[in-house]
Structure formats: C-alpha cells, structure tokens
Write a protein that holds these residues in place. Structure first.
Motif, short mmCIF file in Angstrom:
data_model
loop_
_atom_site.label_atom_id
_atom_site.label_comp_id
_atom_site.label_asym_id
_atom_site.label_seq_id
_atom_site.Cartn_x
_atom_site.Cartn_y
_atom_site.Cartn_z
N LYS A 25 0.85 -1.19 0.00
CA LYS A 25 0.00 0.00 0.00
C LYS A 25 0.89 1.24 0.00
O LYS A 25 2.08 1.18 0.31
N SER B 227 0.56 5.64 0.94
CA SER B 227 -0.29 6.64 1.56
C SER B 227 0.24 8.04 1.28
O SER B 227 1.46 8.27 1.26
N THR C 220 -4.45 3.26 9.50
CA THR C 220 -3.41 3.39 8.48
C THR C 220 -2.27 2.40 8.66
O THR C 220 -1.61 2.03 7.69
N ASP C 221 -2.03 1.96 9.91
CA ASP C 221 -0.85 1.14 10.16
C ASP C 221 -1.10 0.26 11.38
O ASP C 221 -0.88 0.66 12.51
N SER D 176 -4.69 -3.56 9.06
CA SER D 176 -4.39 -2.95 7.76
C SER D 176 -3.34 -3.75 7.01
O SER D 176 -3.35 -3.81 5.78
N ALA E 96 -5.20 -4.41 3.65
CA ALA E 96 -4.98 -3.18 2.88
C ALA E 96 -4.08 -3.37 1.68
O ALA E 96 -3.60 -2.40 1.09
N MET F 158 -3.95 5.05 0.14
CA MET F 158 -4.69 5.87 1.09
C MET F 158 -4.31 7.33 0.91
O MET F 158 -3.12 7.65 0.77
N PHE G 293 -5.10 11.32 2.46
CA PHE G 293 -5.70 12.20 3.46
C PHE G 293 -5.51 13.64 3.00
O PHE G 293 -4.43 14.00 2.51
N ILE H 124 0.47 10.59 13.53
CA ILE H 124 -0.30 10.19 12.37
C ILE H 124 0.51 10.33 11.09
O ILE H 124 0.36 9.56 10.14
N ARG I 172 3.01 5.43 8.10
CA ARG I 172 1.59 5.77 8.08
C ARG I 172 1.29 6.70 6.90
O ARG I 172 0.30 6.52 6.21
N VAL I 173 2.13 7.69 6.71
CA VAL I 173 2.01 8.58 5.56
C VAL I 173 3.36 8.60 4.84
O VAL I 173 4.36 9.01 5.42
#
Length: 451
Positions: A195, A197, A277-278, A282, A286, A291, A293, A305, A310-311
């Motif tokens: 995945k 993000s 997210t993590d 997921s 996932a 993903m 945001f 976050i 996560r991102v």
C-alpha cells in the motif's frame, strides 16, 4: 400460472441440493463469489422470464438494463442440466444481507457443479473486463445493513494532463504511482503490506480533490470516500476497511477539520485513525490500496499520524503560481499564449497570488472573451493588503455579472435583469461573493517521508 405448476411438479419428482452464496463471509468481508454470480445472472437472457425484474437506463440514453429483483427466481442450463438461482435476503439481528441460493438436482450435482462454478467465474471475468467503469463508494450509517458502502459511477474528468500543477511535481507523483503499481514483489520481499499513503495539504480551492480524482484515473482504481462523521467508533472504521476491495483508493478528506470539531456521536479517536493506516488489520486487508488524506495544514495534526509508514508522501498545494495559471488559461480559455501573459507573470513574481478555484471562476465567467478574463485576473492579483479581500469580492461580482449580461444581450437594465436588482443577479453576486483570498505557500510541494 402454468410455469408455477410445472415447477411444482418438477420439484415433487426430484431431490434437490441447495447452496447459498452470501454477500459477506464470516469475517464480514466481501464474498467475491457473490459479485461474480451477480454479474453472471444479470447477463442471462432468462432474466426476462423472471416474475419481477428491475429496469434501469444504461450508459447510453437508449439502453435499458435488466436486473433481478429480491426473492425472484432465474433459471439456467448447463451441460444439459437445469438449475435455478434465488435472489434472497437474510435478516439477522436487524441487519440485512443479500445472498444467492443455487438449487440443483442431486443427480446432476456431482457431474456439473464444479464445472458450472468455473463457468460462472470465466463469464464474470469477461464481463468485468468489458465493463471498466470506475466506482465511487460512500459509507452509510450503521444499522442500515451489513453493507456499509453505496456506490455511484466515477466519471471525474481530472487527469494529470489537465490539472494545474508544476510539471516536475506531476512527473514525480506519476513516477511514484507507477513504481507502486509494479511493486508487488518488491513489497512482499521487504515483508511490507503493498500500500501507499499520501497527505495532501493546502488551503481550500488549491486543487486537492481534483488531484485525488486524477490519481484514481491514473491508477484505474475505485475510490472509497470515508465520511468520518458517519463512523461510530474505531471498530466501525476498521469494519469499513474490511469491506473495501483491492485496487482501490481510500480517501479521508478534511481530517484536521474533523479532529478539531468532533461531534458527540462521532467517537473516532486519533489512535483509531493511526491503527486504520498502520496496524495488524491494515497489514492483512490493505494490500493493493492507496490511502489519501487531505488537510488544510499539518500544524494541527498529531505528528504520530504523519510519521513514515503511516504517511509516505506529503504534497503541498500552494496558491496559484504563473505555471499553474498558464495551465488554467489553456484549460478554461483555450489560450496557450497571450500578450497579457507577461504582465501576469510579473505580478506573480511580486508575490501576488490567487487560488486555482478563484482564477478558474473568473475564467469561467468570462470564457467568451479571453482578453477580458485575463484583465479581471490581473486586476484581482493587483489588489493587495487588507483591501484585497473586499476588492476581489467586488471584482468577481462585476466580472461574473458583466459576462452574464453580455451573454443575454449586454444591457443590465433591461426587463430580464431589472437594473441589476433581480433575483438572478443577486444569486450571481452571492455566489461569487463567497470567494476569499487564501494563505500563501509555506513549504516545499513534495516531501517523501523516509523511514
């Protein structure tokens, strides 16, 4: 009536086996066999013989599509054997879920069942390949049924070719997405879930939503748009993730606004969003998902976050610069070069700016005259300081009103417009009076988070 009597007599003379295909499995994840059976049954010509069939318009204006209704029976033949399907529905603990029930003679079961299910799989795959329409899924409130998503066709026109963004930045994002699409074996070798993000941040009107649509079109992914206000708690958020499909883009817009103004009925926590997210969940469900945001600013978001893992990628959406302006002029006005461009470039170099949405509205309102549209943009850019907000609002009103008056005859004092005081003109003023100046850019546009 004759058909029903014939069916009753046949049922009396034969012994049948029944197989249920539920919409969701025991883990409340989507049962892919259900969707394949759904596609297959709705492609059968015998659907016209069902007692009750729904009619829908197709993609073409003159196209009519037939869909099987609930609790209806449709027959099929395979290798000389006759089978029936029942479109049913279960109601357990107030929660409804759909299912299909296969009715097959026991004498035919061993001979055809395996081959018949393989036939359904093959036909449904062919149908899916022909029907490449993307879907936009939206979550609904709990208690309406086991299915938490409702979908519409996703026909957004935004692409990486027509969005207003720096060329280098677009190429970086496209390269990153291409690497993700080809990265299944790489992610598996690393022991990481497949995945990616993204965090899109910037003031309203800078093109974040259009960029998400361009990403979905580029990836050829469905979009799952999560409305956090309709999510009951952290467990419910996980349940929504469970019911998403592979090859999908999962979107949460205005995350910072939700966290700042959570209502009493919405109990999603920061910890729940981090686990979304993590987490172990997921990591299991996932795979092959992106993903996204969106926020207006990163300052109010918990750094936990935004951490790598996560991102992965942070993309800043600033106010319009001259490069983005030229893209807008090409898209909205069909103008690639103009004598006023040098003046616009000079104003941008002096630090003035508008959002893409504000410039776009001026161009739409004056699209019949590119020169006039550019002059209104120039005037809006030249208004500075505290006066720029009110001056721009008046300018937008005048620019829109003038364009509309010329389209209907060029006289704002005629009977149609009532000297500028008619409801139509008032609505135009109200619409374009809502535009406000946005904050200037604060940081680099593209930031790949690193472990």
């Amino acid at each position: 009536m004759v058909k029903k009597w014939r069916r009753t007599i046949s049922d009396f003379c034969h012994v049948y086996q029944f197989y249920k295909v539920p919409e969701f499995n025991e883990n409340l994840q989507e049962n892919h066999l259900y969707s394949k059976v759904y596609s297959y049954l709705n492609s059968l010509s015998s659907i016209e013989n069902s007692d009750f069939t729904n009619l829908f318009t197709g993609k073409k204006s003159n196209e009519i599509i037939l869909r099987l209704d609930r609790n209806q029976i449709i027959s099929d033949e395979f290798l000389g054997a006759r089978v029936c399907w029942i479109n049913g529905e279960d109601d357990k603990d107030g929660s409804r879920s759909r299912n299909f029930v296969l009715k097959i003679r026991k004498a035919d079961k061993r001979r055809i069942l395996s081959l018949y299910l393989q036939h359904i799989h093959t036909v449904s795959e062919e149908i899916e390949q022909r029907n490449t329409e993307l879907k936009l899924f939206m979550n609904i409130g709990i208690g309406i049924g086991s299915a938490r998503w409702r979908s519409v066709s996703f026909n957004h026109p935004s692409t990486f070719e027509n969005i207003a963004m720096e060329v280098d930045l677009k190429e970086k994002v496209k390269s990153d997405l291409e690497s993700f699409l080809k990265g299944k074996q790489y992610y598996n070798r690393l022991g990481r879930v497949w995945k990616r993000s993204y965090l899109l941040y910037g003031t309203s009107g800078t093109g974040k939503s259009s960029f998400v649509a361009a990403m979905a079109n580029f990836l050829d992914y469905d979009v799952y748009d999560i409305d956090l206000s309709k999510v009951v708690d952290d467990s419910d958020l996980k349940m929504l993730l469970l019911q998403t499909r592979r090859k999908s883009l999962i979107l949460i817009e205005d995350l910072d606004r939700f966290l700042a103004t959570k209502t009493a009925t919405a109990t999603v926590t920061v910890s729940g969003i981090m686990n979304f997210t993590d987490s172990i969940l997921s990591s299991c469900v996932a795979d092959e998902r992106v993903m996204v945001f969106t926020v207006t600013g990163k300052e109010l978001i918990d750094p936990a976050i935004l951490r790598p893992g996560r991102v992965d990628v942070h993309i800043h959406f600033p106010l319009c610069d001259f490069t983005a302006f030229k893209t807008l002029a090409s898209n909205y006005l069909g103008v690639k070069e103009h004598k006023l461009f040098s003046q616009v470039e000079g104003i941008f170099q002096n630090g003035a700016s508008l959002s893409a949405a504000e410039i776009g509205e001026l161009m739409i309102a004056n699209r019949n005259s590119p020169t006039r549209a550019l002059k209104y943009v120039i005037n809006a850019l030249q208004i500075d300081g505290d006066r720029r907000g009110n001056g721009r609002r008046l300018l937008l009103e005048n620019g829109s009103r003038r364009s509309m008056s010329e389209e209907v005859g060029g006289d704002m004092s005629g009977p149609l417009c009532g000297g500028g005081g008619s409801p139509v003109v008032k609505e135009v003023r109200k619409l374009y009076g809502l535009l406000r100046i946005k904050s200037s850019r604060k940081s680099e546009s593209y930031d790949v988070a690193r472990d």
